[in-house]
Design a protein around this motif. Structure first.
Motif, PDB file in Angstrom:
ATOM      1  N   GLU A 175       0.018   3.259  -4.661  1.00  0.00           N
ATOM      2  CA  GLU A 175       0.185   2.963  -6.231  1.00  0.00           C
ATOM      3  C   GLU A 175      -0.895   3.395  -7.073  1.00  0.00           C
ATOM      4  OE1 GLU A 175       1.221  -1.297  -6.742  1.00  0.00           O
ATOM      5  OE2 GLU A 175       0.445  -1.642  -4.758  1.00  0.00           O
ATOM      6  N   SER A 176      -0.824   3.423  -8.124  1.00  0.00           N
ATOM      7  CA  SER A 176      -1.507   3.881  -9.502  1.00  0.00           C
ATOM      8  C   SER A 176      -2.270   2.899  -9.803  1.00  0.00           C
ATOM      9  CB  SER A 176      -0.680   4.666 -10.606  1.00  0.00           C
ATOM     10  OG  SER A 176       0.160   3.804 -10.910  1.00  0.00           O
ATOM     11  N   ILE A 177      -3.624   3.261 -10.069  1.00  0.00           N
ATOM     12  CA  ILE A 177      -4.843   2.091 -10.609  1.00  0.00           C
ATOM     13  C   ILE A 177      -4.146   1.789 -11.624  1.00  0.00           C
ATOM     14  CG2 ILE A 177      -7.185   2.176 -10.875  1.00  0.00           C
ATOM     15  CD1 ILE A 177      -6.623   2.680  -8.011  1.00  0.00           C
ATOM     16  N   PRO A 178      -4.308   0.347 -12.176  1.00  0.00           N
ATOM     17  CA  PRO A 178      -3.920  -0.066 -13.444  1.00  0.00           C
ATOM     18  C   PRO A 178      -5.088   0.077 -14.590  1.00  0.00           C
ATOM     19  CG  PRO A 178      -4.329  -1.851 -12.005  1.00  0.00           C
ATOM     20  CD  PRO A 178      -4.557  -0.642 -11.390  1.00  0.00           C
ATOM     21  N   PHE A 179      -5.607   1.493 -14.934  1.00  0.00           N
ATOM     22  CA  PHE A 179      -6.738   1.552 -15.646  1.00  0.00           C
ATOM     23  C   PHE A 179      -6.623   0.921 -16.930  1.00  0.00           C
ATOM     24  CE2 PHE A 179      -7.701   5.032 -12.780  1.00  0.00           C
ATOM     25  CZ  PHE A 179      -9.207   4.837 -12.483  1.00  0.00           C
ATOM     26  N   ASP A 180      -5.380   0.781 -17.682  1.00  0.00           N
ATOM     27  CA  ASP A 180      -5.212   0.193 -18.958  1.00  0.00           C
ATOM     28  C   ASP A 180      -5.750  -1.250 -18.829  1.00  0.00           C
ATOM     29  OD1 ASP A 180      -3.239  -0.353 -16.760  1.00  0.00           O
ATOM     30  OD2 ASP A 180      -1.692  -1.004 -18.329  1.00  0.00           O
ATOM     31  N   LEU A 181      -5.378  -2.172 -17.657  1.00  0.00           N
ATOM     32  CA  LEU A 181      -6.184  -3.466 -17.534  1.00  0.00           C
ATOM     33  C   LEU A 181      -7.646  -3.388 -17.339  1.00  0.00           C
ATOM     34  CD1 LEU A 181      -3.592  -5.136 -15.447  1.00  0.00           C
ATOM     35  CD2 LEU A 181      -3.991  -5.346 -17.888  1.00  0.00           C
ATOM     36  N   LEU A 182      -8.060  -2.413 -16.527  1.00  0.00           N
ATOM     37  CA  LEU A 182      -9.363  -2.317 -16.035  1.00  0.00           C
ATOM     38  C   LEU A 182     -10.440  -2.086 -17.321  1.00  0.00           C
ATOM     39  CD1 LEU A 182      -9.192  -0.563 -12.612  1.00  0.00           C
ATOM     40  CD2 LEU A 182      -9.703  -2.949 -12.837  1.00  0.00           C
ATOM     41  N   LEU A 183      -9.723  -1.373 -18.196  1.00  0.00           N
ATOM     42  CA  LEU A 183     -10.469  -0.804 -19.335  1.00  0.00           C
ATOM     43  C   LEU A 183     -10.576  -2.131 -20.276  1.00  0.00           C
ATOM     44  CD1 LEU A 183      -9.215   2.750 -19.811  1.00  0.00           C
ATOM     45  CD2 LEU A 183     -11.542   2.343 -19.563  1.00  0.00           C
ATOM     46  N   LEU A 184     -10.084  -3.172 -20.149  1.00  0.00           N
ATOM     47  CA  LEU A 184     -10.168  -4.100 -21.047  1.00  0.00           C
ATOM     48  C   LEU A 184     -11.455  -4.896 -20.691  1.00  0.00           C
ATOM     49  CD1 LEU A 184      -6.596  -6.084 -20.760  1.00  0.00           C
ATOM     50  CD2 LEU A 184      -7.280  -4.663 -22.700  1.00  0.00           C
ATOM     51  N   ALA A 185     -11.775  -4.666 -19.476  1.00  0.00           N
ATOM     52  CA  ALA A 185     -13.080  -5.410 -18.981  1.00  0.00           C
ATOM     53  C   ALA A 185     -14.181  -4.419 -18.872  1.00  0.00           C
ATOM     54  CB  ALA A 185     -12.804  -5.907 -17.715  1.00  0.00           C
ATOM     55  N   ASP A 186     -13.899  -3.119 -19.058  1.00  0.00           N
ATOM     56  CA  ASP A 186     -15.061  -2.299 -18.802  1.00  0.00           C
ATOM     57  C   ASP A 186     -15.057  -1.192 -19.914  1.00  0.00           C
ATOM     58  OD1 ASP A 186     -17.497  -0.909 -18.218  1.00  0.00           O
ATOM     59  OD2 ASP A 186     -17.176  -1.254 -15.793  1.00  0.00           O
ATOM     60  N   GLU A 187     -16.070  -0.399 -20.347  1.00  0.00           N
ATOM     61  CA  GLU A 187     -15.971   0.552 -21.501  1.00  0.00           C
ATOM     62  C   GLU A 187     -15.206   1.881 -21.148  1.00  0.00           C
ATOM     63  OE1 GLU A 187     -16.643  -0.449 -24.247  1.00  0.00           O
ATOM     64  OE2 GLU A 187     -16.538   1.176 -25.451  1.00  0.00           O
ATOM     65  N   SER A 188     -15.380   2.197 -19.944  1.00  0.00           N
ATOM     66  CA  SER A 188     -14.910   3.610 -19.736  1.00  0.00           C
ATOM     67  C   SER A 188     -14.481   3.973 -18.238  1.00  0.00           C
ATOM     68  CB  SER A 188     -15.952   4.716 -19.914  1.00  0.00           C
ATOM     69  OG  SER A 188     -16.917   4.621 -19.263  1.00  0.00           O
ATOM     70  N   ILE A 189     -13.678   4.908 -17.922  1.00  0.00           N
ATOM     71  CA  ILE A 189     -13.368   5.176 -16.728  1.00  0.00           C
ATOM     72  C   ILE A 189     -14.398   5.594 -15.726  1.00  0.00           C
ATOM     73  CG2 ILE A 189     -11.685   6.932 -15.429  1.00  0.00           C
ATOM     74  CD1 ILE A 189      -9.511   6.689 -17.554  1.00  0.00           C
ATOM     75  N   VAL A 190     -15.392   6.059 -16.354  1.00  0.00           N
ATOM     76  CA  VAL A 190     -16.623   6.810 -15.703  1.00  0.00           C
ATOM     77  C   VAL A 190     -17.335   5.283 -15.184  1.00  0.00           C
ATOM     78  CG1 VAL A 190     -19.058   7.818 -15.919  1.00  0.00           C
ATOM     79  CG2 VAL A 190     -16.917   8.931 -17.159  1.00  0.00           C
ATOM     80  N   ALA A 191     -17.384   4.523 -15.914  1.00  0.00           N
ATOM     81  CA  ALA A 191     -18.158   3.460 -15.640  1.00  0.00           C
ATOM     82  C   ALA A 191     -17.404   2.780 -14.596  1.00  0.00           C
ATOM     83  CB  ALA A 191     -18.322   2.269 -16.718  1.00  0.00           C
ATOM     84  N   ILE A 196     -12.640  -8.142 -13.935  1.00  0.00           N
ATOM     85  CA  ILE A 196     -11.442  -8.836 -13.918  1.00  0.00           C
ATOM     86  C   ILE A 196     -10.611  -8.848 -15.297  1.00  0.00           C
ATOM     87  CG2 ILE A 196     -12.856 -10.808 -14.457  1.00  0.00           C
ATOM     88  CD1 ILE A 196     -10.912 -12.698 -13.018  1.00  0.00           C
ATOM     89  N   ALA A 197      -9.296  -8.298 -15.239  1.00  0.00           N
ATOM     90  CA  ALA A 197      -8.678  -8.513 -16.672  1.00  0.00           C
ATOM     91  C   ALA A 197      -7.419  -8.876 -16.588  1.00  0.00           C
ATOM     92  CB  ALA A 197      -8.796  -6.886 -17.016  1.00  0.00           C
ATOM     93  N   VAL A 198      -6.840  -9.548 -17.648  1.00  0.00           N
ATOM     94  CA  VAL A 198      -5.335 -10.100 -17.653  1.00  0.00           C
ATOM     95  C   VAL A 198      -4.897  -9.442 -19.067  1.00  0.00           C
ATOM     96  CG1 VAL A 198      -3.924 -11.975 -18.183  1.00  0.00           C
ATOM     97  CG2 VAL A 198      -5.755 -12.044 -16.565  1.00  0.00           C
TER      98      VAL A 198
END
Ligand code: ACO
Length: 151
Positions: free
Chosen positions: A9-25, A63-65
Motif C-alpha cells: 500500500e502507498s504511504i499516506p504522506f498527506d496525513l503524516l504531513l499534518l503531524a510532521d513538517e517534512s517527508i525527510v523528517a 498521529i494524524a486525522v
C-alpha cells in the motif's frame, strides 16, 4: 476499522504531513515504525506510526486525522489502539512527544492518561532547517509524555 498498513500500500504522506513538517523528517522513523491506518468506506482518514523504542517502550512518532474528520474521537481511538498493540507486544510504557506550544495535542494526550516524561530541549530548533510555528508561537522544546500500560 484500524489495521496495519499492507506492504504494497502507498504511504499516506498527506496525513503524516499534518503531524510532521517534512517527508525527510518522517522518513527518519518511518522504516523502523509500523503504520496503522483508520479506514472508513475504503478511505484512509487517520494514521499513526508506532516505533519500538526499547525493550519496554513503544512511541507514537506520528498521529494524524484528516482535517474533515478531526474532533470526532478518531484520534482518541488511534491512541487506545496503540495502547492495546503495545500491551500485546509486552511493553510497559507508551510514549508520545509534541511541541511545547501544542496545547490541543498536549490536552488530548493528558486526557488519555499520559503524564510528563521528559523534555527534549530545543528539539524543534536543532532538528529542523527553519523555525516552526504553531498557534503563532515558535516551537522549541519537545514535551515527551508517557502512559504506564501496566498501571
Ligand atoms: N465528537 C466531538 N468531539 C469529540 C468526540 C466526538 N465524538 N470525541 C472526542 N472529541 C473531542 C475530544 O474531547 C478532544 O477535545 P479537546 O480538544 O477539548 O481535547 C478533541 O475532540 C480531539 O479528540 P479526538 O477527536 O479524539 O482527536 P482527533 O480525531 O481530532 O485527532 C489529532 C487528534 C491526531 C491531534 C488531530 O487533531 C490531528 O491530526 N491534528 C493535526 C496533526 C497533529 O497535530 N498531530 C499530532 C502531532 S504530535 C505527534 O504526531 C506525535
Amino acid at each position: 476499522m484500524i489495521r496495519a498498513i499492507g506492504k504494497e500500500e502507498s504511504i499516506p504522506f498527506d496525513l503524516l504531513l499534518l503531524a510532521d513538517e517534512s517527508i525527510v523528517a518522517i522518513e527518519k522513523y518511518l522504516s523502523a515504525s509500523t503504520l496503522y491506518v483508520y479506514e472508513r468506506d475504503a478511505k484512509i482518514i487517520g494514521v499513526y506510526a508506532l516505533l519500538e523504542l526499547s525493550i519496554d517502550e513503544n512511541e507514537i512518532k506520528n498521529i494524524a486525522v484528516d482535517i474533515n474528520h478531526q474532533g470526532k474521537g478518531i484520534g482518541s481511538e488511534l491512541i487506545e489502539h496503540a495502547k492495546l498493540v503495545s500491551i500485546s507486544k509486552n511493553k510497559r510504557y507508551l510514549l508520545i512527544g509534541t511541541g511545547d506550544v501544542s496545547t490541543k495535542q498536549l490536552k488530548l494526550y493528558r486526557s488519555k492518561g499520559f503524564v510528563n516524561h521528559s523534555v527534549k530541549k530545543n528539539f524543534f530548533i536543532n532538528n529542523y532547517d527553519a523555525p516552526l510555528y504553531e498557534n503563532e508561537k515558535q516551537l522549541k522544546d519537545m514535551i515527551v509524555l508517557s502512559f504506564d500500560l501496566l498501571a
